[in-house]
Design an enzyme around this catalytic site. Sequence first.
Site, short mmCIF file in Angstrom:
data_model
loop_
_atom_site.label_atom_id
_atom_site.label_comp_id
_atom_site.label_asym_id
_atom_site.label_seq_id
_atom_site.Cartn_x
_atom_site.Cartn_y
_atom_site.Cartn_z
N ARG A 78 0.84 -1.22 0.00
CA ARG A 78 0.00 0.00 0.00
C ARG A 78 0.86 1.26 0.00
NH1 ARG A 78 -3.55 2.97 4.10
NH2 ARG A 78 -5.44 3.57 3.00
N ILE A 125 -7.22 7.76 -0.79
CA ILE A 125 -7.12 6.30 -0.91
C ILE A 125 -8.03 5.75 0.20
CG2 ILE A 125 -5.03 6.28 0.57
CD1 ILE A 125 -4.02 3.83 -0.92
N SER A 126 -8.86 4.75 -0.13
CA SER A 126 -9.84 4.25 0.83
C SER A 126 -9.15 3.59 2.03
CB SER A 126 -10.76 3.22 0.17
OG SER A 126 -11.32 3.74 -1.00
N GLN A 127 -9.91 3.55 3.12
CA GLN A 127 -9.45 2.87 4.32
C GLN A 127 -9.31 1.36 4.04
OE1 GLN A 127 -12.50 3.09 7.23
NE2 GLN A 127 -11.29 2.11 8.83
N PRO A 128 -8.24 0.71 4.50
CA PRO A 128 -8.06 -0.72 4.22
C PRO A 128 -9.27 -1.60 4.60
CG PRO A 128 -6.03 0.19 5.07
CD PRO A 128 -7.05 1.30 5.15
#
Length: 222
Positions: A45, A71-74
Amino acid sequence: MVTRERNAAGIGMTSQRTRDRLVEALSAQGIEDKRVLDALRRVPRHLFVDEALESRAYENTPLPIGSGQTISQPWVVARMTELILENGVPERVLEIGTGSGYQAAVLAELVPEVYTVERIGALAKQARERLRQAGLRNCHVRHADGYEGWSAYAPYPAILLTAAPETVPEHLLEQLADNGRLVAPVGGSGYQELVVVDRQGDRLIQRRVAGVSFVPMLHGER
Ligand code: SAH
């Protein structure tokens, strides 16, 4: 601009141990699919965020990626990927909202072909470069308005939106294959419902699975 090759393996705050800790946290927060957890363990990431933010890449949080996007949260990436794989591995996936390319990279670890569309040219270009650096050749990035979908490879057995429309776009439902599944955050700015739509012939069966927060899906390219 010259971008130097970054270290995919990672050290210190980007090391495999740091990634493993994130995966343990996701598992504790209800992510059960081992294929998905393993994919998050593999995908670097830190290559999908700016170098200045690298040390925060394995926190379970969204991060800025430029052009006012994130960037989206994992956890969200993991949950949406689980929903895409729930009825078996689709042979290809259409993603709307490439952003950093991270969600596409996670999908590319699990699905034979990933088609992803981004409306902001600078982000599409950067994602293409990052996916190349991550060694993922089965990801195809297109700079276009995702409301149109990507008709050349339709119909898709799975479609994933990572930007939120007010309602599920008609064009995308038309590009969803029979027995296919579309996963999307749907609603106004700030807070949305994560929605799953399953196509069975002419029938569309919709359910809500979680509350989420995504940037809005906007019209037109830039
Ligand atoms: N999946 C991304 C997160 C995306 S943030 C990741 O893993 O990093 C949402 C992205 O959707 C932004 O980059 C935004 O520019 C893009 N977007 C918004 N509306 C869009 C549209 N109509 N078509 C394609 N992309 C769109």
